[in-house]
Write a protein that holds these residues in place. Structure first.
Motif, PDB file in Angstrom:
ATOM      1  N   LYS A  99       0.816  -1.221   0.000  1.00 24.58           N
ATOM      2  CA  LYS A  99       0.000   0.000   0.000  1.00 24.58           C
ATOM      3  C   LYS A  99       0.843   1.261   0.000  1.00 24.58           C
ATOM      4  N   LEU A 100       2.064   1.154   0.506  1.00 21.83           N
ATOM      5  CA  LEU A 100       2.980   2.287   0.473  1.00 21.83           C
ATOM      6  C   LEU A 100       4.202   1.841  -0.324  1.00 21.83           C
ATOM      7  N   ASP A 101       4.505   2.587  -1.343  1.00 26.51           N
ATOM      8  CA  ASP A 101       5.663   2.292  -2.192  1.00 26.51           C
ATOM      9  C   ASP A 101       6.168   3.625  -2.705  1.00 26.51           C
ATOM     10  N   LEU A 102       7.204   4.145  -2.043  1.00 22.52           N
ATOM     11  CA  LEU A 102       7.666   5.486  -2.390  1.00 22.52           C
ATOM     12  C   LEU A 102       9.139   5.565  -2.684  1.00 22.52           C
ATOM     13  N   GLY A 103       9.444   6.486  -3.564  1.00 20.36           N
ATOM     14  CA  GLY A 103      10.832   6.831  -3.800  1.00 20.36           C
ATOM     15  C   GLY A 103      11.310   7.758  -2.693  1.00 20.36           C
ATOM     16  N   LEU A 104      12.532   7.548  -2.250  1.00 12.78           N
ATOM     17  CA  LEU A 104      13.124   8.365  -1.195  1.00 12.78           C
ATOM     18  C   LEU A 104      14.234   9.235  -1.765  1.00 12.78           C
ATOM     19  N   SER A 105      14.397  10.409  -1.179  1.00 13.06           N
ATOM     20  CA  SER A 105      15.523  11.255  -1.569  1.00 13.06           C
ATOM     21  C   SER A 105      15.843  12.216  -0.441  1.00 13.06           C
ATOM     22  N   MET A 106      17.048  12.727  -0.492  1.00 15.14           N
ATOM     23  CA  MET A 106      17.468  13.735   0.475  1.00 15.14           C
ATOM     24  C   MET A 106      16.727  15.031   0.185  1.00 15.14           C
ATOM     25  N   PRO A 107      16.365  15.786   1.233  1.00 14.17           N
ATOM     26  CA  PRO A 107      15.769  17.094   0.998  1.00 14.17           C
ATOM     27  C   PRO A 107      16.788  18.038   0.357  1.00 14.17           C
ATOM     28  N   VAL A 108      16.299  18.996  -0.359  1.00 12.04           N
ATOM     29  CA  VAL A 108      17.152  19.986  -1.015  1.00 12.04           C
ATOM     30  C   VAL A 108      18.059  20.664   0.010  1.00 12.04           C
ATOM     31  N   GLU A 109      17.515  20.919   1.222  1.00 11.65           N
ATOM     32  CA  GLU A 109      18.269  21.598   2.274  1.00 11.65           C
ATOM     33  C   GLU A 109      19.507  20.809   2.713  1.00 11.65           C
ATOM     34  N   LEU A 110      19.500  19.501   2.432  1.00 11.91           N
ATOM     35  CA  LEU A 110      20.646  18.663   2.792  1.00 11.91           C
ATOM     36  C   LEU A 110      21.448  18.234   1.571  1.00 11.91           C
ATOM     37  N   GLY A 111      21.231  18.928   0.454  1.00 10.42           N
ATOM     38  CA  GLY A 111      22.005  18.655  -0.750  1.00 10.42           C
ATOM     39  C   GLY A 111      21.387  17.648  -1.697  1.00 10.42           C
ATOM     40  N   GLY A 112      20.169  17.202  -1.413  1.00 11.98           N
ATOM     41  CA  GLY A 112      19.505  16.245  -2.288  1.00 11.98           C
ATOM     42  C   GLY A 112      18.693  16.925  -3.371  1.00 11.98           C
ATOM     43  N   ASP A 113      18.061  16.103  -4.207  1.00  8.20           N
ATOM     44  CA  ASP A 113      17.227  16.662  -5.267  1.00  8.20           C
ATOM     45  C   ASP A 113      15.799  16.934  -4.796  1.00  8.20           C
TER      46      ASP A 113
END
Length: 137
Positions: free
Chosen positions: A25-39
């Motif tokens: 039921k939950l299937d998500l892409g993860l990424s770093m927040p922009v504030e921490l240098g992620g996209d």
């Protein structure tokens, strides 16, 4: 503890991967927040924690509200989860902003929020581990 429910989720590739629950039921892409240098394209663990805590606290507020015969069904809970540096590692801090329905007296509302903080599993898990501030709006 008598288990009532067990949630199972698997994360791969850390903050740049995926999180999937066992029921799909939950299937998500993860990424770093922009504030921490992620996209910032995907969600991050702090957002997931904030969502879970807000929902859980709202549920706990409903439990104590029903017991007190006070209708809090229109309450809204916003969880702000801060990730910060602590020594060589990292730490979390939480602010729970609780917006109670109109007509609930201030003292009654404060008591209900404090009782919910004693009942909520997230509050019990974090107590003594991370600071949690309760704000009634």
């Amino acid at each position: 503890m008598d288990a009532l429910y067990t949630a199972v989720a698997t994360a791969t590739h850390g903050r740049a991967g995926r999180a999937v629950t066992s029921d799909g039921k939950l299937d998500l892409g993860l990424s770093m927040p922009v504030e921490l240098g992620g996209d910032g394209v995907g969600t991050n663990p702090e957002q997931l924690f904030a969502s879970g805590y807000a929902a859980c606290f709202g549920g706990a507020l409903g439990v104590v509200g029903r017991a007190a015969k006070v209708d809090v069904s229109d309450a809204a809970v916003t969880a702000e989860v801060v990730l910060g540096k602590q020594g060589e590692g990292f730490a979390l801090a939480v602010t729970l902003r609780v917006e109670l329905p109109e007509g609930i007296e201030e003292e009654t509302g404060r008591k209900l929020v404090e009782q919910a903080h004693q009942v909520c599993p997230y509050s019990n898990a974090t107590r003594g581990n991370i600071p949690v501030d309760l704000v009634i709006e």
